[in-house]
Design an enzyme around this catalytic site. Structure first.
Site, short mmCIF file in Angstrom:
data_model
loop_
_atom_site.label_atom_id
_atom_site.label_comp_id
_atom_site.label_asym_id
_atom_site.label_seq_id
_atom_site.Cartn_x
_atom_site.Cartn_y
_atom_site.Cartn_z
N LYS A 16 13.12 1.52 11.15
CA LYS A 16 12.62 0.28 11.98
C LYS A 16 12.47 -0.87 11.44
O LYS A 16 11.33 -0.81 10.59
CB LYS A 16 11.45 0.89 12.89
CG LYS A 16 11.20 0.18 14.03
CD LYS A 16 9.79 -0.46 14.26
CE LYS A 16 9.19 -1.29 13.42
NZ LYS A 16 9.74 -2.92 13.38
N GLU A 52 3.54 1.57 0.88
CA GLU A 52 3.50 0.40 -0.06
C GLU A 52 2.80 -0.80 0.96
O GLU A 52 3.58 -1.34 1.60
CB GLU A 52 5.03 0.22 -0.27
CG GLU A 52 5.79 1.34 -0.88
CD GLU A 52 5.45 1.33 -2.44
OE1 GLU A 52 4.76 0.39 -2.83
OE2 GLU A 52 5.85 2.53 -2.96
N CYS A 95 4.86 -9.04 -2.17
CA CYS A 95 3.89 -8.39 -2.40
C CYS A 95 3.41 -8.26 -3.70
O CYS A 95 2.08 -8.13 -4.16
CB CYS A 95 4.05 -6.90 -1.92
SG CYS A 95 5.52 -6.10 -2.84
N GLU A 98 -3.96 -12.31 0.79
CA GLU A 98 -2.76 -12.42 0.03
C GLU A 98 -2.27 -13.87 0.81
O GLU A 98 -2.08 -13.95 1.80
CB GLU A 98 -2.24 -11.24 0.66
CG GLU A 98 -0.96 -10.97 -0.22
CD GLU A 98 0.03 -9.57 0.38
OE1 GLU A 98 -0.36 -9.36 1.50
OE2 GLU A 98 0.67 -9.06 -0.13
#
Ligand code: NAD
Length: 498
Positions: free
Chosen positions: A188, A264, A298, A399
């Site tokens: 997905k 993750e 990331c 972030e």
């Protein structure tokens, strides 16, 4: 030179050859022909319509994965390796097409998109090679009476959920070890970037994988769809790459069924520069750590922690490099930086930059926005370097996922380590020093799953990529990555001497 706004776009030609539905064993379109649009962040135009699957469609995809699982599991490791080697070759044959799709859906430059195709294909080759490596072990029990055998078996049908920022590489980093281990999977992708995954799923079929070994489900309703698939007893594993917030939700679903997970999740990487660092190396690597994928990674450096004695020179040099970026559509000549993925990303970067400035940070340098006709259509954000960012600025805890380089100064090594670890995340840290003893000492103190010493790039197919703390569970890549799709069976067998 052609003005950026007049350049022909790659979109119609590329998208024209894509299947619009999703690829499953027996069907191509979701029940009522529902679709959703995919937007090119460089222009704001909808460039493709893809299938909008609902939870029932996803169950049909899971049926396909379960139907083929027994026969795929029984194929030889060599057969699975051969299929993956063909996937690898096809990815290189279709490199330009795949790269064009990535640029179209994510916005990154074609150079970066080609790099992503190569990186993504490397995972496929690595796991083609790992498929035939021996797994398990055998030993004599301490009392000498029997043999202890451990056998690595495939976990079974998996759900693979990927983010938008590296859509093809995140798909191969999951699908390749899953298929190599003998698992089947439902993939997905993010609703923002389904195009490269559609092309990849087609390519896996073309390489000879049986229908259903990798089934693609595209949707704008990820929450209910994934919840339903995860509630099904036949699903044995979920592997997720994305934000920590969504990871927490998925872990709670998984808890209800004691379902195996790999997570993750987000990062908040510190990039520490000590006074004794080689300035040129530190700046060069800072550009890589900050600007790869336009900061939308990331493992992007989120906080530059720089010692007082070198901070001024580091800020100036980094400012010169970031201010020199030329912004525009990722497929235009001479462009070094494409748009961010959407306007929400621009809003977030703007909020975090302005918050830091309001709290006393100084603006060192900023790149030019593209010409107005281009800027007004796409999701552009000019790279910026900020100095003297106070530790309470929002950007030190969130972030930013954009080309904002936020420098916070420190005096002592202890202070640097404390600042670096002052986050719920623990994906990667970078440190720059020419003192080997200090490098070892600080590496041992940093709370992150990965550390780059005098390097701003740690990703490698041969290495176990992953985080600690709220950056995740499990590892992808390296020999470790395939074990995420295997379960150990211990067999107590008659001893050779009994
Ligand atoms: P996201 O969490 O919003 O979405 C990731 C995926 O999850 C998408 O496919 C999305 O459709 C799906 N999703 C969203 N809500 C869901 C739900 N309730 N249930 C199931 N699935 C759901 O993340 P994103 O914005 O696509 O990606 C950016 C994030 O990913 C950043 O935090 C980044 O750090 C992280 N990331 C981590 C790694 C890593 O390896 N650690 C790599 C790339 C990106």
């Amino acid at each position: 030179m052609t003005e950026l706004s007049e350049r022909p776009r790659v979109s119609p030609r590329l998208v024209g050859s894509l299947p619009t539905g999703f690829l499953a064993a027996t069907w191509q379109q979701p029940a009522e022909g529902r679709t959703f649009g995919v937007t090119d962040p460089a222009t704001g135009e909808v460039v493709a319509q893809v299938a909008d699957c609902d939870p029932q469609d996803a169950m049909t995809a899971l049926d396909a994965a379960c139907a083929v699982a027994p026969s795929w599991t029984r194929t030889s490791p060599r057969h699975r390796a051969d299929v993956l080697h063909r996937v690898y070759s096809l990815m290189h044959e279709r490199r330009e097409h795949l790269a064009g799709l990535i640029t179209l859906e994510v916005g990154k430059t074609l150079t970066e998109a080609r790099g992503e195709v190569d990186y993504a294909a490397d995972y496929v080759r690595w796991y083609a090679e790992e498929a035939v490596r021996p797994a398990g072990r055998s030993t004599t029990a301490p009392n000498g009476e029997y043999q202890i055998l451990t056998v690595a078996e495939p976990v079974g049908p998996c759900l693979l959920i990927t983010p938008w920022n590296v859509p093809l590489a995140m798909a191969t980093r999951k699908a390749a070890p899953a298929l190599a281990a003998g698992c089947t999977a439902v993939l997905k992708p993010s609703e923002l970037t389904p195009l490269s995954s559609i092309a990849f799923a087609q390519l896996v079929l073309d390489a000879g994988a049986p229908p259903g070994a990798l089934t693609l489900v595209t949707t704008v309703s990820a929450g209910p769809l994934c919840a339903q698939v995860m509630a099904d007893e036949r699903l044995r594993k979920v592997s997720f790459t994305g934000s920590t917030a969504v990871g927490r939700t998925l872990l709670s679903h998984a808890g209800a069924r004691v379902l195996r997970t790999s997570m993750e999740l987000g990062g908040n990487a510190p990039f520490i520069v000590f006074d004794d660092a080689d300035l040129e190396v530190a700046v060069e690597q800072a550009v890589i750590a900050k600007m790869r994928l336009g900061g939308q990674s990331c493992v992007a450096a989120n906080r530059f922690l720089v010692q007082d004695g070198i901070a001024g020179r580091f800020a100036t040099a980094l400012g010169e490099r970031l201010a020199a970026y030329r912004l525009g559509p990722g497929d235009a000549d001479g462009v070094g930086l494409g748009p961010l993925v959407d306007d929400r990303a621009v809003d977030k970067a703007t909020r975090l930059r302005d918050d830091a400035l309001a709290r006393g940070a100084t603006l060192v340098a900023q790149a030019q926005m593209p010409e107005p006709q281009v800027a007004s259509r796409g999701s552009y954000f000019a790279p910026v370097v900020l100095d003297l960012v106070p530790p309470d600025a929002a950007i030190t805890h969130e972030e930013v996922f954009a080309p904002v380089a936020a420098i916070t100064r420190f005096r002592t090594e202890d202070e640097a380590v404390a600042l670096a670890n002052d986050t719920e995340h623990g994906l990667v840290s970078y440190l720059f020093t020419q003192d080997l003893t200090r490098a070892s000492r600080v590496t041992g103190l940093l709370q992150s799953g990965m550390v780059g010493i005098n390097r701003g790039l740690v990703s490698d197919v041969a290495a176990p990529f992953g985080g600690i703390k709220q950056s995740g569970l499990g590892r992808e890549g390296g020999p470790e990555g395939i074990t995420e799709y295997q379960q150990l069976k211990y067999v107590a067998a008659p001893g050779l001497r009994t």
